[in-house]
Design a protein around this motif. Structure first.
Motif, PDB file in Angstrom:
ATOM      1  N   GLY A  85      47.352  29.338 -15.675  1.00  0.00           N
ATOM      2  CA  GLY A  85      46.787  28.996 -14.372  1.00  0.00           C
ATOM      3  C   GLY A  85      45.270  28.861 -14.341  1.00  0.00           C
ATOM      4  O   GLY A  85      44.678  28.762 -13.272  1.00  0.00           O
ATOM      5  N   ILE A  86      44.630  28.867 -15.494  1.00  0.00           N
ATOM      6  CA  ILE A  86      43.170  28.721 -15.566  1.00  0.00           C
ATOM      7  C   ILE A  86      42.829  27.247 -15.733  1.00  0.00           C
ATOM      8  O   ILE A  86      43.404  26.562 -16.594  1.00  0.00           O
ATOM      9  CB  ILE A  86      42.599  29.538 -16.737  1.00  0.00           C
ATOM     10  CG1 ILE A  86      42.851  31.025 -16.521  1.00  0.00           C
ATOM     11  CG2 ILE A  86      41.111  29.281 -16.915  1.00  0.00           C
ATOM     12  CD1 ILE A  86      42.458  31.899 -17.703  1.00  0.00           C
ATOM     13  N   SER A  87      41.910  26.758 -14.926  1.00  0.00           N
ATOM     14  CA  SER A  87      41.492  25.358 -15.007  1.00  0.00           C
ATOM     15  C   SER A  87      40.548  25.174 -16.191  1.00  0.00           C
ATOM     16  O   SER A  87      39.420  25.672 -16.183  1.00  0.00           O
ATOM     17  CB  SER A  87      40.805  24.929 -13.713  1.00  0.00           C
ATOM     18  OG  SER A  87      40.227  23.639 -13.862  1.00  0.00           O
ATOM     19  N   VAL A  88      41.001  24.448 -17.199  1.00  0.00           N
ATOM     20  CA  VAL A  88      40.176  24.204 -18.371  1.00  0.00           C
ATOM     21  C   VAL A  88      38.994  23.321 -18.013  1.00  0.00           C
ATOM     22  O   VAL A  88      37.850  23.590 -18.416  1.00  0.00           O
ATOM     23  CB  VAL A  88      41.016  23.561 -19.491  1.00  0.00           C
ATOM     24  CG1 VAL A  88      40.129  23.139 -20.662  1.00  0.00           C
ATOM     25  CG2 VAL A  88      42.087  24.531 -19.968  1.00  0.00           C
ATOM     26  N   ALA A  89      39.232  22.275 -17.243  1.00  0.00           N
ATOM     27  CA  ALA A  89      38.157  21.339 -16.879  1.00  0.00           C
ATOM     28  C   ALA A  89      37.054  22.050 -16.107  1.00  0.00           C
ATOM     29  O   ALA A  89      35.859  21.866 -16.390  1.00  0.00           O
ATOM     30  CB  ALA A  89      38.729  20.188 -16.059  1.00  0.00           C
ATOM     31  N   LYS A  90      37.431  22.876 -15.139  1.00  0.00           N
ATOM     32  CA  LYS A  90      36.425  23.581 -14.334  1.00  0.00           C
ATOM     33  C   LYS A  90      35.574  24.493 -15.202  1.00  0.00           C
ATOM     34  O   LYS A  90      34.342  24.555 -15.048  1.00  0.00           O
ATOM     35  CB  LYS A  90      37.116  24.413 -13.249  1.00  0.00           C
ATOM     36  CG  LYS A  90      36.159  25.153 -12.320  1.00  0.00           C
ATOM     37  CD  LYS A  90      36.874  26.235 -11.521  1.00  0.00           C
ATOM     38  CE  LYS A  90      37.127  27.462 -12.383  1.00  0.00           C
ATOM     39  NZ  LYS A  90      37.640  28.617 -11.596  1.00  0.00           N
ATOM     40  N   ASN A  91      36.191  25.178 -16.124  1.00  0.00           N
ATOM     41  CA  ASN A  91      35.446  26.120 -16.958  1.00  0.00           C
ATOM     42  C   ASN A  91      34.579  25.417 -17.991  1.00  0.00           C
ATOM     43  O   ASN A  91      33.534  25.946 -18.379  1.00  0.00           O
ATOM     44  CB  ASN A  91      36.415  27.094 -17.624  1.00  0.00           C
ATOM     45  CG  ASN A  91      36.870  28.187 -16.684  1.00  0.00           C
ATOM     46  OD1 ASN A  91      36.142  29.132 -16.409  1.00  0.00           O
ATOM     47  ND2 ASN A  91      38.075  28.042 -16.149  1.00  0.00           N
ATOM     48  N   ILE A  92      34.991  24.256 -18.458  1.00  0.00           N
ATOM     49  CA  ILE A  92      34.134  23.481 -19.355  1.00  0.00           C
ATOM     50  C   ILE A  92      32.853  23.080 -18.640  1.00  0.00           C
ATOM     51  O   ILE A  92      31.743  23.231 -19.177  1.00  0.00           O
ATOM     52  CB  ILE A  92      34.888  22.243 -19.876  1.00  0.00           C
ATOM     53  CG1 ILE A  92      35.932  22.660 -20.911  1.00  0.00           C
ATOM     54  CG2 ILE A  92      33.920  21.223 -20.470  1.00  0.00           C
ATOM     55  CD1 ILE A  92      36.811  21.525 -21.391  1.00  0.00           C
ATOM     56  N   VAL A  93      32.992  22.574 -17.424  1.00  0.00           N
ATOM     57  CA  VAL A  93      31.800  22.177 -16.655  1.00  0.00           C
ATOM     58  C   VAL A  93      30.940  23.393 -16.340  1.00  0.00           C
ATOM     59  O   VAL A  93      29.702  23.344 -16.450  1.00  0.00           O
ATOM     60  CB  VAL A  93      32.219  21.449 -15.357  1.00  0.00           C
ATOM     61  CG1 VAL A  93      30.988  21.102 -14.525  1.00  0.00           C
ATOM     62  CG2 VAL A  93      32.997  20.186 -15.684  1.00  0.00           C
ATOM     63  N   LEU A  94      31.579  24.501 -15.943  1.00  0.00           N
ATOM     64  CA  LEU A  94      30.840  25.718 -15.618  1.00  0.00           C
ATOM     65  C   LEU A  94      30.072  26.233 -16.833  1.00  0.00           C
ATOM     66  O   LEU A  94      28.884  26.586 -16.741  1.00  0.00           O
ATOM     67  CB  LEU A  94      31.800  26.797 -15.117  1.00  0.00           C
ATOM     68  CG  LEU A  94      31.190  28.192 -14.864  1.00  0.00           C
ATOM     69  CD1 LEU A  94      30.143  28.124 -13.763  1.00  0.00           C
ATOM     70  CD2 LEU A  94      32.282  29.201 -14.520  1.00  0.00           C
ATOM     71  N   ALA A  95      30.721  26.290 -17.980  1.00  0.00           N
ATOM     72  CA  ALA A  95      30.072  26.800 -19.183  1.00  0.00           C
ATOM     73  C   ALA A  95      28.889  25.931 -19.583  1.00  0.00           C
ATOM     74  O   ALA A  95      27.823  26.442 -19.961  1.00  0.00           O
ATOM     75  CB  ALA A  95      31.079  26.893 -20.337  1.00  0.00           C
ATOM     76  N   MET A  96      29.044  24.623 -19.511  1.00  0.00           N
ATOM     77  CA  MET A  96      27.934  23.737 -19.878  1.00  0.00           C
ATOM     78  C   MET A  96      26.791  23.852 -18.873  1.00  0.00           C
ATOM     79  O   MET A  96      25.612  23.831 -19.252  1.00  0.00           O
ATOM     80  CB  MET A  96      28.418  22.295 -19.966  1.00  0.00           C
ATOM     81  CG  MET A  96      29.231  21.987 -21.205  1.00  0.00           C
ATOM     82  SD  MET A  96      28.398  22.338 -22.769  1.00  0.00           S
ATOM     83  CE  MET A  96      26.928  21.351 -22.635  1.00  0.00           C
ATOM     84  N   ALA A  97      27.114  23.996 -17.601  1.00  0.00           N
ATOM     85  CA  ALA A  97      26.061  24.141 -16.595  1.00  0.00           C
ATOM     86  C   ALA A  97      25.276  25.435 -16.801  1.00  0.00           C
ATOM     87  O   ALA A  97      24.042  25.445 -16.726  1.00  0.00           O
ATOM     88  CB  ALA A  97      26.667  24.097 -15.191  1.00  0.00           C
ATOM     89  N   LEU A  98      25.981  26.526 -17.057  1.00  0.00           N
ATOM     90  CA  LEU A  98      25.301  27.800 -17.301  1.00  0.00           C
ATOM     91  C   LEU A  98      24.494  27.756 -18.593  1.00  0.00           C
ATOM     92  O   LEU A  98      23.388  28.304 -18.673  1.00  0.00           O
ATOM     93  CB  LEU A  98      26.319  28.934 -17.352  1.00  0.00           C
ATOM     94  CG  LEU A  98      27.014  29.271 -16.029  1.00  0.00           C
ATOM     95  CD1 LEU A  98      28.075  30.344 -16.246  1.00  0.00           C
ATOM     96  CD2 LEU A  98      26.004  29.721 -14.987  1.00  0.00           C
ATOM     97  N   SER A  99      25.038  27.092 -19.604  1.00  0.00           N
ATOM     98  CA  SER A  99      24.301  26.931 -20.858  1.00  0.00           C
ATOM     99  C   SER A  99      23.013  26.154 -20.615  1.00  0.00           C
ATOM    100  O   SER A  99      21.941  26.525 -21.106  1.00  0.00           O
ATOM    101  CB  SER A  99      25.177  26.210 -21.885  1.00  0.00           C
ATOM    102  OG  SER A  99      24.478  25.999 -23.096  1.00  0.00           O
ATOM    103  N   GLY A 100      23.108  25.079 -19.838  1.00  0.00           N
ATOM    104  CA  GLY A 100      21.913  24.308 -19.506  1.00  0.00           C
ATOM    105  C   GLY A 100      20.921  25.096 -18.669  1.00  0.00           C
ATOM    106  O   GLY A 100      19.701  24.940 -18.828  1.00  0.00           O
ATOM    107  N   ALA A 101      21.423  25.942 -17.775  1.00  0.00           N
ATOM    108  CA  ALA A 101      20.519  26.766 -16.958  1.00  0.00           C
ATOM    109  C   ALA A 101      19.731  27.743 -17.830  1.00  0.00           C
ATOM    110  O   ALA A 101      18.529  27.966 -17.608  1.00  0.00           O
ATOM    111  CB  ALA A 101      21.320  27.526 -15.903  1.00  0.00           C
ATOM    112  N   LEU A 102      20.384  28.315 -18.836  1.00  0.00           N
ATOM    113  CA  LEU A 102      19.679  29.216 -19.749  1.00  0.00           C
ATOM    114  C   LEU A 102      18.627  28.448 -20.558  1.00  0.00           C
ATOM    115  O   LEU A 102      17.516  28.940 -20.778  1.00  0.00           O
ATOM    116  CB  LEU A 102      20.681  29.886 -20.687  1.00  0.00           C
ATOM    117  CG  LEU A 102      21.571  30.948 -20.048  1.00  0.00           C
ATOM    118  CD1 LEU A 102      22.751  31.286 -20.954  1.00  0.00           C
ATOM    119  CD2 LEU A 102      20.765  32.205 -19.735  1.00  0.00           C
TER     120      LEU A 102
END
Length: 360
Positions: free
Chosen positions: A240-257
């Motif tokens: 039940g975990i959205s793979v697409a949502k977490n890919i975008v979230l991880a890349m956004a957080l990586s870019g924020a760092l």
């Protein structure tokens, strides 16, 4: 589990995690010693010069920390993406664009001293997050491999930052090349944490970022989902975990760092954004830092300190002991090699065990 058992388990895990990087570093120094001997130089003199440059005096140790600060951020950025099964090789472009927007916020906005650096750092974080989100969106919804798209966006970010500087942000009164106006004093991070050095309060921001990344990945449901996608995206989707949502979230957080890296360098050290002659290298070094740090925030901080020390001590070794600076690159490469070999060995062991189970 009792507190004593919990502490013992944590210490055991920490020792296991540190064993390989420490051994790899020792082997790297040993290989470096061999190359120093081949160059006809004295290893003791070379490493004495290195130690003096890195921590011979408090101000020198402060400069070593200055070299380590951006590597903490970029190492964390690469590490967080790794934890989601992604390879953010676009840190260089994100870093440059973050510097542009942090510099703009630093000289264009008029804000109180306690608020101005926060807003400028947020500007850098937003720029980095948005630029990295392009990679995440292409990966999640179009299946574009993140390595290809992030490499392309590196060059797009380089030339976009160049364009914004030359046509919109350039200080017409600048005496030395193209650069933005200097940031306002209210936006600057305080220097001189160690007397005589340029060490600035970005050090506390870097350590806070490492702590928050640890909390996010291991103490929050969102971090659990990111790690689950990285370990087994199919199983995560089934659960039940959205793979697409977490890919975008991880890349956004990586870019924020990464954006924090660019902003802190601009506000704490450079004071303005200079015309980029090319990539600065912090993004590519961040990959090595994440690898040597075993994709853990604590390991990333320690690995950033190691690479910052090597960066700081290399030129001094060359100047004082006559050792070619390439010896430092040999040490860095050897450390990375031995850490990677350990990971490859574990992978082969798991594969062999799986084949034996299948055969049985």
């Amino acid at each position: 589990m009792s507190p004593a058992n919990r502490i013992g388990k944590w210490l055991k895990a920490a020792s296991e995690a540190l064993t390989v990087p420490v051994l790899a570093t020792a082997l790297g120094l040993l290989v470096g010693t061999l190359f120093i001997l081949l160059a006809g130089k004295n290893p003791l003199e070379a490493y004495a010069a290195f130690a003096q440059a890195v921590a011979g005096e408090p101000r020198m140790f402060g400069e070593t920390l200055v070299s380590s600060i951006p590597l903490v951020f970029t190492g964390l950025a690469v590490m967080l993406a790794f934890r989601c099964g992604l390879f953010n090789i676009g840190v260089e472009g994100q870093y440059l664009l973050a510097q542009v927007f942090a510099a703009w916020a630093g000289f264009a906005l008029v804000l109180p001293g306690w608020l101005h650096p926060v807003v400028a750092m947020l500007a850098g974080m937003v720029a980095g997050a948005l630029w990295a989100s392009i990679v995440g969106l292409l990966k999640a919804y179009r299946g574009v491999h993140e390595v290809i798209s992030s490499i392309m966006l590196n060059y797009t970010g380089l030339y976009l930052s160049h364009y914004l500087l030359l046509y919109y942000l350039r200080d017409p009164g600048g005496a030395f090349g193209a650069a933005t106006p200097a940031i306002r004093p209210t936006a600057a991070l305080t220097q001189g944490l160690i007397a005589g050095s340029r060490l600035h309060t970005g050090l506390w921001v870097a350590l806070l970022a490492a702590f928050l990344v640890w909390v996010f990945l291991w103490k929050t449901p969102a971090g659990y989902e990111v790690r689950a996608v990285g370990l087994a995206p199919g199983a995560a989707e089934y659960g039940g975990i959205s793979v697409a949502k977490n890919i975008v979230l991880a890349m956004a957080l990586s870019g924020a760092l990464t954006g924090l890296a660019g902003a802190v360098q601009t506000l704490g050290l450079n004071g303005k954004f200079y015309e980029p002659g090319g990539f600065v290298g912090y993004g590519f070094d961040g990959i090595a830092v994440a690898l040597v740090g075993r994709n853990h925030p604590v390991g990333v901080v320690l690995a950033a300190l190691l690479f910052g020390a090597l960066e700081r001590g290399g030129p001094i070794m060359q100047a004082v002991a006559g050792v070619p600076r390439a010896v430092i690159w040999v040490v860095q490469g050897t450390v990375i090699f031995f850490v990677a070999v350990e990971g490859l060995w574990r992978f082969l062991q798991r594969r062999r065990a799986a084949q034996e189970v299948k055969a049985a």
